[in-house]
Design an enzyme around this catalytic site. Structure first.
Site, PDB file in Angstrom:
ATOM      1  CG  HIS A 248     -13.996 -15.779 -22.036  1.00  0.00           C
ATOM      2  ND1 HIS A 248     -13.750 -14.837 -23.001  1.00  0.00           N
ATOM      3  CD2 HIS A 248     -13.946 -15.123 -20.846  1.00  0.00           C
ATOM      4  CE1 HIS A 248     -13.546 -13.647 -22.425  1.00  0.00           C
ATOM      5  NE2 HIS A 248     -13.672 -13.807 -21.118  1.00  0.00           N
TER       6      HIS A 248
HETATM    7  C1  BDR Z   1      -9.878 -17.245 -20.609  1.00  0.00           C
HETATM    8  O1  BDR Z   1      -9.011 -17.004 -19.496  1.00  0.00           O
HETATM    9  C2  BDR Z   1      -9.493 -17.642 -18.344  1.00  0.00           C
HETATM   10  O2  BDR Z   1      -9.435 -16.784 -17.259  1.00  0.00           O
HETATM   11  C3  BDR Z   1     -10.924 -18.023 -18.636  1.00  0.00           C
HETATM   12  O3  BDR Z   1     -11.276 -19.223 -17.952  1.00  0.00           O
HETATM   13  C4  BDR Z   1     -10.928 -18.226 -20.131  1.00  0.00           C
HETATM   14  O4  BDR Z   1     -10.541 -19.532 -20.465  1.00  0.00           O
HETATM   15  C5  BDR Z   1     -10.423 -15.917 -21.097  1.00  0.00           C
HETATM   16  O5  BDR Z   1      -9.386 -15.077 -21.498  1.00  0.00           O
END
Ligand code: BDR
Ligand code: CA
Length: 319
Positions: A248
């Site tokens: 992500h």
């Molecule tokens: C996002 O949520 C967080 O848990 C991760 O770091 C990322 O930024 C993904 O949905």
């Protein structure tokens, strides 16, 4: 060279985003602002300091930001399971030799001061990449929208336009943690690029990559293999069909530094604040016809090119 500020709720993929940024020749990382989300804000500060030392970059400033959502009365105190009991997979890193700048508070004061100062100093040379809740950004826009409008780019990880959310059927985690902040940002007219689950669920780090990090024989390689190993196990258990973990936050940094990695849809967005879809990023019916679009949403990605680049840069950062 472009200047980069990351805004991290320092969990496992935030740590990979940081390593990726440090190994990127396109921009100089001039600071990290922090926010609650995967962990409380004070833990995010501690994790950023520890990972910077591990990666040999103790010179990068780490600034405390918002400790709660815009509408929250109490500081956020949750450690999110997916990132382990300290946000970095439960891995204990040496205690950092320095402290962060400022203290977490409801207004994100120190982080917002730092960001606005960077915006006024660097203008169009500055790129800002938030990969947690958008609280600090919302506060910065509230204080000086003109300064935030003047910078070279704001690229955030969060939201989902074409696929379901990952916390509820409508909401992705970063938006769900502060829907009011995300809505204020998206409806402010300040140009932003959204890198959401639509594309991050297409960029997968395969399970066998960690062996290459461990084989480097460095403290950073071993620690990152453990940190991301924890994250892998969570993915195996809950989303094994992906064949690895989703990248992500690193993808948001990569697209900020090289927008050609993604295909974009220009659209005016809002966030649903009420009902079962609270936290969903969606087209704003009131501004859909407006020829001026303030959001670009990444809807396609050159996943092989990004994953290859990610693997190369991680080996450089950890070597
Ligand atoms: C996002 O949520 C967080 O848990 C991760 O770091 C990322 O930024 C993904 O949905
Ligand atoms: Ca994050």
């Amino acid at each position: 060279m472009k200047k980069l500020v990351l805004d991290l709720d320092m969990g496992v993929d935030d740590a990979m985003a940081l390593a990726y940024a440090l190994a990127s020749p396109e921009a100089e990382l001039i600071g990290i602002t922090t926010v609650f989300g995967n962990v409380p804000c004070a833990q995010s500060v501690a994790n950023c300091l520890a990972v910077l030392e591990l990666l040999g970059h103790p010179e990068v400033p780490v600034v405390a930001g918002a400790d709660r959502a815009l509408a929250a009365r109490e500081p956020y105190a949750t450690m999110v399971d997916v990132h382990g009991d300290n946000g970095i997979g439960g891995v204990e890193l040496p205690v950092p030799a320095r402290a962060g700048m400022g203290a977490p508070d409801a207004a994100g004061g120190a982080a917002v001061d730092f960001l606005l100062d960077a915006a006024r100093t660097w203008g169009s040379d500055l790129i800002y990449v938030p990969t947690g809740p958008l609280t600090n950004l919302a506060r910065a826009i509230e204080r000086d929208a003109q300064a935030m409008r003047s910078i070279g780019g704001i690229v955030f990880m969060g939201g989902a336009l074409t696929i379901p959310g990952n916390v509820t059927p409508g909401a992705e985690a970063n938006i769900a943690n502060d829907p009011e902040a995300a809505d204020a940002v998206l409806r402010s007219g300040v140009p932003v690029t959204m890198v959401g689950l639509d594309v991050t669920h297409q960029t997968i780090l395969p399970f066998d990559e960690l062996a290459r990090w461990r084989a480097l024989g460095t403290p950073a390689g071993a620690a990152f293999a453990d940190i991301v190993g924890y994250y892998f196990n969570f993915y195996l258990e809950h989303q094994g069909y992906l064949g690895g973990c989703a990248l992500h936050d690193p993808l948001a940094v990569a697209i900020a530094l090289d927008p050609a990695l993604a295909g974009m849809l220009d659209i005016n967005l809002k966030v649903d604040l009420d009902g079962p879809f609270r936290g969903r990023t969606i087209g704003d019916p009131l501004r859909l016809h407006d020829p001026q679009k303030s959001s670009r949403v990444a809807v396609s990605v050159d996943a092989p090119r990004f994953v290859e680049r990610f693997c190369e840069r991680m080996l450089r950062a950890l070597g």
